[in-house]
Every structure is written in structure tokens, then in C-alpha cells.
Design a protein around this motif. Structure first.
Motif, PDB file in Angstrom:
ATOM      1  N   LYS A   1      -7.247   1.528   2.709  1.00 29.40           N
ATOM      2  CA  LYS A   1      -8.321   0.063   3.386  1.00 29.40           C
ATOM      3  C   LYS A   1      -7.727  -0.249   2.222  1.00 29.40           C
ATOM      4  O   LYS A   1      -6.485  -0.503   1.111  1.00 29.40           O
ATOM      5  N   LYS A   2      -7.197  -2.312   3.312  1.00 29.79           N
ATOM      6  CA  LYS A   2      -6.731  -2.834   2.174  1.00 29.79           C
ATOM      7  C   LYS A   2      -7.433  -3.602   1.171  1.00 29.79           C
ATOM      8  O   LYS A   2      -6.158  -4.012   0.856  1.00 29.79           O
TER       9      LYS A   2
ATOM     10  N   GLN B   1     -14.957   5.086  -0.478  1.00 32.17           N
ATOM     11  CA  GLN B   1     -14.710   3.153  -0.716  1.00 32.17           C
ATOM     12  C   GLN B   1     -14.298   2.475  -1.908  1.00 32.17           C
ATOM     13  O   GLN B   1     -14.387   2.107  -2.069  1.00 32.17           O
TER      14      GLN B   1
END
Length: 326
Positions: A173-174, A316
């Protein structure tokens, strides 16, 4: 004492708070009043039933803790009652008390909170023994670290960069890119958008990297072989995307590659104690000078262990998830 039990193999919901007797230290062990415990992927694997504790280890999950020594065995010489330590354990970390071999304990670094210190042992032991011992990573070399946003990844980036290695890493993820750059990565590769083989070949003038630290496995394996330089070393520490792979031995022979890997939990106390001594000598001075720090994503209470596991498995997070017992 309160502990977290795995009531049956399954999802995070099988983790329940239970009561158990406080353990007693053996002759060469210390009893630690746990203030905080780190959460790691092997804990999730144990909960699912795929990573049972080794013989003689506690069935309570949790491989790293930090807290106060409140009792010592008759033959303990390194520690005394009242010392604040972090420790690598073979199990029992999700609790209010745990016993640990004296050699697997390390002092809490200067200026570091006990919560931060609980995030050190499992990842720092793992990264040191795999990158610098098995992987023989040297100053001036290049390394590709897969999963740079996780606990292992954030530790490996800092450790390698601090010792003069060019560090490349992959993330999903960025939002994790800047964190990894701040920790010392030269280039962060968004693996969903970029081919890591092509990127590292470009960064190394088509030579490839000297060492790869991988916890993915599966279809990464063949690509890792392509991304390695002559006499490169692939170090496998987990198989999140599959353990069965195909290998063209001619590529290993032509590049003179070394393929290695390890697990940490089942190693004997003497070996883990030796790793602790190496960390104390080589890495603890950097921690004491605040040149390296564990990245903490979330701190939850012990009774929120199921939430911590769900968070871990969602992938995440950036850094470590920690449970506090008091």
C-alpha cells in the motif's frame, strides 16, 4: 494470572481470556511480570493449528515480552529482581507472567518504553540470524526485503541500513512508502503496480541484489531467483503464499546461489542465547543511541488479542501490534 488461551483451532474468535497458575522459574530462568507482549504471524499460525508449540513449550501463544524480573532461578547470574527486560520465549507471552531462560533476556534500551521493548525480541532475533548470519549480508551490499511494512520488514530495513547496506523493499500500500523511506530504504516497490525483478535490476545496473529476505514464497520464489546477483543468497523465513515451488537448478548453478531458510522457535536455548549476545554487541548500542526504533502500529489490551489477530491477518498495518497486560 490472566492468560489468552486458544480454545480450539480457528479464527481470532477462538482466543479467550482464562485463569491459570503463575509459573515458577527453573534454575536458569527468570520470572517476568509482563507489561507488554508483541503479536507476530506465528501466533496466528499457532491459533489456526498449523504451527504447534515445540515439545515442552507453553500452549499459550506469544513469543516476545517486556516487563520486570520478579524472581530468579537458583543458578541465574545475569539478572536480579527488579531488572527491566525484554525476552524471547517459546510461548506463554499472552499472559500476565512468563518464565524465560536468562540468556534469552535483554535489557530494555535506554529511553525506550516497555511497550516499545516488547516489539523487539522476535523480529530482532529473526532478522539478525537470517540476514546477517545465514544471509551473510555485508556492508556495501544490496538487499531486497519483502513485506517492508510489517514487523520483520521495518526491523530489517533499519538494521540493514544502519550497517551500511543498500536497502530495497516491497510493500502493498502507498501509505507505507514514506515510512519505509524514513527507516532507511533507498527504494520502496509497490508490488501490485511494479515488477520487483525489473526494478532491482535497474537499481543495480542489471546485476541483481546480493541478498533477498522473503516471507512470501509461492510464485515469488522463481522471481527471487531472477532478481539475485551472482553468488546471491535467498533467505526464506515464511511461506505466506505457498510452500511448494518449482526450481530450475541450472539457474542456481550458473549464478552460484545459496538458498537457505530457518525457523527460530524450536532452536535450543544455547543458540538463542548466542543470538541475544550478538544483538547486545552489535545492535543494542544503536538502540541505546536512538538510532533505531521499533515501529508500533497499535497498542491493545491483553483481552483484545482476538482484535489484534484480526488486524494482523488483514495485513493493513505498518509495524508491530502490541498487547499490554497492565
Amino acid at each position: 494470572m490472566r492468560v489468552i488461551e486458544i480454545t480450539q483451532p480457528g479464527g481470532p474468535e477462538v482466543l479467550k481470556v482464562r485463569e491459570r497458575p503463575k509459573p515458577e522459574p527453573a534454575a536458569t530462568e527468570v520470572l517476568i511480570e509482563i507489561h507488554a507482549s508483541g503479536v507476530n504471524r506465528p501466533d496466528c499460525a499457532q491459533r489456526q493449528g498449523s504451527y504447534p508449540p515445540p515439545p515442552g513449550a507453553s500452549d499459550i501463544p506469544g513469543l516476545e515480552v517486556a516487563g520486570k524480573v520478579i524472581a530468579v532461578g537458583a543458578e541465574v547470574t545475569r539478572w536480579k529482581v527488579g531488572d527491566m527486560v525484554c525476552a524471547l520465549v517459546t510461548g506463554g507471552g499472552y499472559a500476565e507472567y512468563v518464565v524465560a531462560p536468562e540468556g534469552q533476556c535483554l535489557p530494555i534500551p535506554e529511553g525506550m518504553s516497555v511497550t516499545e521493548a516488547a516489539a523487539l525480541p522476535e523480529t530482532f532475533f529473526t532478522v539478525w540470524t537470517n540476514l546477517f548470519e545465514s544471509g551473510r549480508l555485508q556492508k556495501g551490499e544490496t538487499v531486497l526485503i519483502h513485506g517492508g511494512a510489517g514487523g520483520i520488514g521495518t526491523t530489517a530495513i533499519q538494521m540493514a541500513a544502519s550497517l551500511g547496506v543498500r536497502v530495497f523493499t516491497t510493500v502493498g500500500k502507498k501509505e507505507s512508502v514514506q515510512t519505509c523511506l524514513d527507516l532507511g530504504a533507498e527504494r520502496v516497490i509497490l508490488y501490485k503496480e511494479e515488477d520487483f525483478v525489473s526494478v532491482v535490476k535497474t537499481l543495480t545496473a542489471d546485476k541483481g541484489v546480493d541478498v533477498i529476505l522473503d516471507m512470501v514464497g509461492g510464485d515469488y520464489f522463481a522471481r527471487n531467483i531472477e532478481a539475485l546477483a551472482m553468488q546471491g543468497r535467498l533467505v526464506q523465513i515464511a511461506t505466506l503464499q505457498g510452500a511448494k515451488v518449482e526450481l530450475d537448478l541450472r539457474k542456481v548453478m550458473f549464478k552460484r546461489l545459496t538458498l537457505t531458510g530457518s525457523t527460530l522457535r524450536a532452536r535450543p536455548v544455547a543458540e538463542k542465547s548466542r543470538i541475544a549476545d550478538a544483538l547486545l554487541k552489535n545492535i543494542w548500542p544503536l538502540l541505546n543511541k536512538n538510532q533505531m526504533r521499533p515501529v508500533i502500529y497499535k497498542v491493545l489490551k491483553l483481552e483484545q488479542a482476538a482484535e489484534a489477530h484480526a488486524m494482523m491477518e488483514a495485513s493493513q498495518h505498518t509495524g508491530k501490534i502490541v498487547l499490554t497486560a497492565r
